[in-house]
Scaffold this active site. Structure first.
Site, PDB file in Angstrom:
ATOM      1  CD  GLU A   2      -5.610   5.450  39.089  1.00 52.64           C
ATOM      2  OE1 GLU A   2      -6.174   5.616  40.195  1.00 52.64           O
ATOM      3  OE2 GLU A   2      -6.150   5.718  37.992  1.00 52.64           O
ATOM      4  CB  SER A  24      -6.112  10.263  23.614  1.00 53.51           C
ATOM      5  OG  SER A  24      -4.893   9.610  23.319  1.00 53.51           O
ATOM      6  CE  LYS A  50      -5.956   8.965  31.322  1.00 52.14           C
ATOM      7  NZ  LYS A  50      -4.877   8.898  30.398  1.00 52.14           N
TER       8      LYS A  50
HETATM    9  C1  PLP Z   1      -4.267   7.797  29.782  1.00 55.76           C
HETATM   10  C2  PLP Z   1      -4.172   8.008  28.352  1.00 55.76           C
HETATM   11  C3  PLP Z   1      -4.654   7.077  27.427  1.00 55.76           C
HETATM   12  C4  PLP Z   1      -5.235   5.748  27.816  1.00 55.76           C
HETATM   13  O1  PLP Z   1      -6.307   5.783  28.668  1.00 55.76           O
HETATM   14  P1  PLP Z   1      -7.805   5.508  28.219  1.00 55.76           P
HETATM   15  O2  PLP Z   1      -8.546   5.490  29.492  1.00 55.76           O
HETATM   16  O3  PLP Z   1      -7.818   4.195  27.503  1.00 55.76           O
HETATM   17  O4  PLP Z   1      -8.206   6.621  27.333  1.00 55.76           O
HETATM   18  C5  PLP Z   1      -4.592   7.382  26.088  1.00 55.76           C
HETATM   19  N1  PLP Z   1      -4.019   8.527  25.661  1.00 55.76           N
HETATM   20  C6  PLP Z   1      -3.525   9.449  26.510  1.00 55.76           C
HETATM   21  C7  PLP Z   1      -2.914  10.685  25.967  1.00 55.76           C
HETATM   22  C8  PLP Z   1      -3.578   9.219  27.885  1.00 55.76           C
HETATM   23  O5  PLP Z   1      -3.078  10.117  28.720  1.00 55.76           O
END
Ligand code: PLP
Length: 400
Positions: free
Chosen positions: A111, A375, A89
């Protein structure tokens, strides 16, 4: 190129900007300025410099030995969990905060669901001396309380949202409402959702993920991978991971949605599997809705995937069959999470664990190259993991 958008922000039949007239000037200004700064060498230089020295990029591409043996493929993790603040993010938050500064904005609103976007924004606001206000569903505040404390410590104002299902979609609604009344503030959207130009801006800023994957693979003598796998909520980590491979059809792109308790139950967040075409948060896309167009409550154990929509670019990539969609339940994700902990010593975010769970659903040919985007890190989810572990010990069920 697959899923090229037109100048009005349409990816095929999806996208656009369906917004109240009061926001039109804001959105137009944003698009205009973004188009300038996206090509501005000085701006890009500053962005890259912060990514390097503050975020810690490039993130490693880690070869998982044990994992690879188990699944009969060459499995690499793109370690977005090692970014400052613990997820992908921050790539977007830094870029948009810089843009907000260029627009002369003093206050950022955002948000958050899991809290990861909120933390990323609170962090960049502190770094760049911007006022920060984060809207968060009351239920999510309970689920991810440690993240609330982090945002507050960083100086952000966290506003609880009590409307609707008290989760992410309601936090988005509340942010938009606030923005209409306070158009001098900058709305920093955290995923590839919302009205044009946001999906474009966010996917451009996250494209650093596949840019690095390409370079890192090349150093290993690999021209392109056979698979790239990401979890998908709004679609930002998936967009970033797929971006530079969209034109290469030899690379199979997989996106894993959160099925919650299962796609045949009402407790799910699998938008592509259970949704239909509709408008959500300013964009034409797939939406979990009833026959009257009422947005349905969603459910997933991972708050970051607990959203009734999906980015328009992904809706288009799904329709064009360029990205294959899978879905995993809470249990499948939790088991995949524990497997990574046990085999590789990495605690994944519950969101990322959905991507990992795809390994059990695909039959790889020997030596195929598989990239999974991790992620985020799982510190925030440790209570949930623990509850699952205790429950399974009581039932004498093995974890994997
Ligand atoms: C917010 C988040 C997601 C999902 O959001 P995307 O916009 O689909 O990437 C996935 N993994 C983590 C660790 C997140 O914080």
């Amino acid at each position: 190129m697959f899923s090229k958008r037109n100048k009005n922000g349409f990816y095929g039949e999806f996208g656009g900007s369906f917004i109240p007239e009061m926001l039109r000037d804001n959105i137009n200004e944003l698009e205009e300025k973004y188009n300038i700064y996206q090509k501005d060498i000085e701006f890009q230089k500053i962005y890259r410099k912060i990514l390097k020295n503050y975020v810690g990029r490039p993130t490693p591409l880690f070869f998982c030995k044990t994992y690879s043996k188990r699944y009969n493929a060459k499995i690499y993790l793109k370690r977005e969990d090692l970014n400052h603040t613990g997820s992908h993010k921050i790539n977007n938050a830094i870029g948009q905060s810089l843009l907000a500064k260029k627009l002369g904005k003093k206050k950022i609103i955002a948000e958050t669901g899991a809290g990861q976007h909120g933390i990323a924004v609170a962090t960049t606001c502190s770094l760049m001396n911007l006022e920060c206000m984060i809207f968060m569903g009351e239920i999510d505040m309970h689920r991810q309380y440690s993240n609330v404390l982090i945002m507050k410590s960083l100086g952000a104002k966290v506003i609880p949202v009590y409307s609707g299902s008290k989760t992410l979609k309601d936090a988005v609604n509340e942010s938009i409402r606030y923005w209409i009344n306070n158009p001098e503030s900058y709305y920093l959207i955290g995923s590839t959702v919302g009205p044009h130009p946001y999906p474009m801006i966010v996917s451009d800023l996250q494209s650093i993920i596949s840019e690095e994957i390409k370079i890192q693979l090349k150093k290993k003598g690999i021209i392109y991978p056979n698979y790239i796998i990401s979890c998908i909520g709004g679609g930002s980590n998936a967009a970033g991971s797929f971006y530079h491979y969209l034109d290469n059809k030899k690379v199979k792109l997989l996106a894993v949605e959160a099925a919650g308790l299962g796609i045949h139950t009402k407790k799910t967040a699998a938008t592509i599997f259970c949704g239909s075409k509709g408008i959500l948060h300013g964009s034409m896309t797939f939406v979990l809705q009833n026959q009257d167009g009422q947005v349905l409550p969603t459910y997933s154990i991972s708050p970051g995937l607990d959203y009734p929509g999906i980015g328009p670019m992904h809706a288009d990539l799904f329709m064009k069959k360029r990205v294959k969609f899978l879905h995993s339940t809470d249990n499948e994700a939790l088991q995949a999470g524990f497997e990574l902990m046990k085999l590789e010593g990495i605690i994944p975010a519950l969101e990322s664990a959905h991507a990992l769970s795809a390994l059990k659903k695909i039959f790889f040919k020997k030596n195929e190259i598989v990239i999974i985007t991790l992620s985020g890190r799982g510190d925030k989810d440790i209570n949930v993991y623990n509850q699952f572990m205790n429950k399974n010990f009581l039932n004498h069920e093995p974890i994997t």
